[in-house]
Design a protein around this motif. Sequence first.
Motif, short mmCIF file in Angstrom:
data_model
loop_
_atom_site.label_atom_id
_atom_site.label_comp_id
_atom_site.label_asym_id
_atom_site.label_seq_id
_atom_site.Cartn_x
_atom_site.Cartn_y
_atom_site.Cartn_z
N ILE A 202 12.77 -36.34 -15.44
CA ILE A 202 12.48 -36.79 -14.50
C ILE A 202 10.98 -37.42 -14.71
N GLY A 203 10.06 -36.14 -15.03
CA GLY A 203 8.74 -36.34 -15.47
C GLY A 203 8.46 -37.15 -16.22
N CYS B 178 10.80 -39.93 -16.99
CA CYS B 178 10.98 -41.27 -17.14
C CYS B 178 9.79 -41.59 -16.18
N ARG B 179 8.64 -40.77 -14.93
CA ARG B 179 8.13 -41.13 -14.80
C ARG B 179 7.07 -41.44 -15.66
N ARG B 180 6.30 -40.88 -16.79
CA ARG B 180 5.62 -40.82 -17.62
C ARG B 180 5.20 -42.30 -18.16
N ARG C 143 5.82 -44.61 -7.03
CA ARG C 143 7.02 -45.74 -7.93
C ARG C 143 7.54 -46.43 -7.53
N GLU D 281 5.37 -44.05 -1.80
CA GLU D 281 6.29 -44.67 -2.65
C GLU D 281 5.60 -45.51 -4.13
N ALA E 289 10.71 -45.47 -12.11
CA ALA E 289 10.86 -45.38 -10.86
C ALA E 289 12.02 -43.87 -10.58
N VAL E 290 11.75 -43.41 -9.80
CA VAL E 290 13.02 -42.15 -9.79
C VAL E 290 13.02 -41.64 -8.71
#
Length: 641
Positions: free
Chosen positions: A391-392, A394-396, A348, A346, A400-401
Motif C-alpha cells: 500500500i505504501g 502504491c501511494r508513493r 490521495r 482525502e 490513490a488507495v
Amino acid sequence: MSEPVILCGLGKIGWRILELLRAAGIPVVVINRDRPADESRLAGTKLIAGDMRETAHLASAGVASARGVLIVTSDDLVNIGTALAVRRLNPNVRIVVRVFNPVLLARLGSAVGNMHALSVSALTAPMLAHSALTGDVLGAFEANGKRKQIAKLVVADDSALIGKTIETVAREFNALPLALHSQSSGDRLLGEVPPDATLGAGDELVMCGPPADLGRLMPAGHGDDLDDLPPGVRWAGRVRRFSRVFWRAMREIDVALQICALLLLTVVALSTCIYAVSGMADSVPDGLYRTISVIATGADMRADNYHGWQKTFVSFLRIFGALLTAAFTAIVTNYLLRARLGGALEFRQIPEAGHFVVCGLGNVGFRVVQELLKSDERVVVIERSSANPRIGTCRRLGAAVIIAEATMVEVLRQARAGTSRAVVAATSDDLANLEIALLARELNARQRVVVRLNDDALAETLRDVADVRLALALPGLAAPAFVAALYGDRVHTLFRIHRRMLAAVDLLVQPNDPCLDGQTLGALAIDYGLVAIKAGDESRRLKPGETITVVALLSNLERVFRREPAPAEWSVEIVNVPAVTREQVESVVRLEGGLTPEETANILNQLPAKVKSSLTRGQAEQLKARLEREKAEVRVAHANT
C-alpha cells in the motif's frame, strides 16, 4: 523435432503448456508427483509419476537428449531443486523454471547457465494492464526497444471503420494487420490478408502496433470507451471534488470536536458583536481583535477603559475562552493522534473520471498498478487489508488507495468505477473477481472490465455467456510464454488466431545463413509464411548481424529455427514484353541473371523464355512482381510442371 520436451508439473499452467506443445507437434514427456484424476486428457502422452527431483525419473524421461525442460509446479523449492538436478544430468539442456519469489527470479537465471526463470505475475500483469488500456489484447512484446501489442478488433454495427479498407485503417492507426475473419471471405492469416478488403459490421481484425495507437483504434471499432473530460468540465469536476472533500471531512470529524468548535466560534462571534455595539471597540475588526486578544493571549484586559457590566463581561470572556481553547486543543490533539486527518482530507484524491480502478493488491494486482502508472495513467486501488505492505509503495508511486472490500457497490462508487476507463478485478479469488465485474457493469453497462481468473473454462464461459469479453485466465496467458522460452530470448510471445498457434520472434541474421543472409523480406514472407514488424522495403536484402522482428505460424518458425532452406524449385518465365518498357525489362533481367546485354537481348527475342530458375517460391514471386511493374507478362512455374 524428434527430441522431447520434459514437462514437470501438471497444475493449471502445466495442462495449458501441454496443450500448446501438442498443438505445435512437439513430443512431450510429463513428470508429475501424482497421477492426475483426469489422466485421459494426456491423450497418449508419456507420464512418469513421482518426485521430479529424483534423477531416476529425469533419466527415464530422457533428459540426456531432451530439447528442453519446463518446470512449472507451484512450489519454488521443488522447482529449483528439479532445475539443479536437471543441470547435473545435462549441462547444456535449456531449462525454463517457474519462480514466485522475485528475489530468486532476478538472480536464478544468472547463477545457472542456460536457465530462464519466469514469474506468472510478471508475465500476466502487463497483459491485464494492456487489456484495460486498449481492450482485446492477444499478446504484448518489445521490438527495437518499443512496446508492441497484438489485439483483436471486432467491428461493431455503428463503428466508424465500416466501409474503410484494411490498408487505410493500418496506415491511419500505424498498425500491421495480421488476420481477418469476415463472414463473406472466411479466415485470412498474415500474408493472406487483402489490403484492399473493405471492413463490415461483425468483421474481426487482428492488428499489431504501439499501445497508444491501438488505444485509439479499439474505441473506433467497439465504441465502448469513455472519452476524457474536456478542460472546462475537468476544472468544474475539480471544484465539485474539493467541495465533496470538504463536506466529507466535516462529516468524519468527531462530534465532540464539532460541538467544541461550534461553541468557540459562537463565543467569538457574540463577543465581537458586543464589543462593536457597546462602544468597547471602534469597529467590528477591532472587536474581533480585542476578543482574540482576551481569549488566546495574556494581554492586559484594560480595566481602566471599562465600567460596570463591561468588566464583568471581559472577565467571564477570559475564563470561558480559556476553557474552550483548552478543550478544543485537547480534542484536536486526540483526533490527530488517531490518524484520521489523512482520511478526512482525502490526501490521495480520487479522479472524477478517466482513471483505472484496480481491485486487489497481490502479486498480480501490484504489477498491474505499476504497468498502468508507467503509462502515465491515473490509478485508484481497492485493497481489503490495511496490513498489505504494498500500500505504501502504491501511494508513493502516485496511486490513490482505498482500504475496503471491492465487492461492495458503495466502495466501487467511492472509487468512481462507473466513470473510470476500466476496472481490473485482480484479487486471488475467482468468485470475488466475478462479483466485482458484475457490480461494475451495474454501475455502467458499457464499462470495460478486466477479470483475472484461474480457471480457463470459467473465463471462456464468461466471455461467451455473460459478455465479459475481457475475462482472462492466468494459465492461458502465462503458458505461451513458458513455451516460447524453450526457443531462447528470441521468442517474445505466443498467441492463437483462428485456432492456430503463432509467435512474435526476433531473428538474427548470421553470416552465410541459408535462410536469411542475402534474402529479401518479401521472399521470406512467402517462403516461410511470416510478416515482418516494421518491414520497410520488401525488396531490401538482409545483411549479417541484422535483427528482424517477425510474426509467423509456430510450425513455419520451426523451419527457420532449424535454418532449413526453402526448396529452390521454381522458375520465372516471361511471356510477353511491351515495346515501350523493353529497355526496363532488359535491365531487370540482366541484373537478376548476371547476363551480358547480348545474352539478355537473345532471351527476350525468343519469347516465351525462362529468365531464371532454381529459385525459392518467394524469390520467384519477387522477381515476377518486379517484371510486372514494368508491364511484362510473367508466370511462375514449378520444376515438376
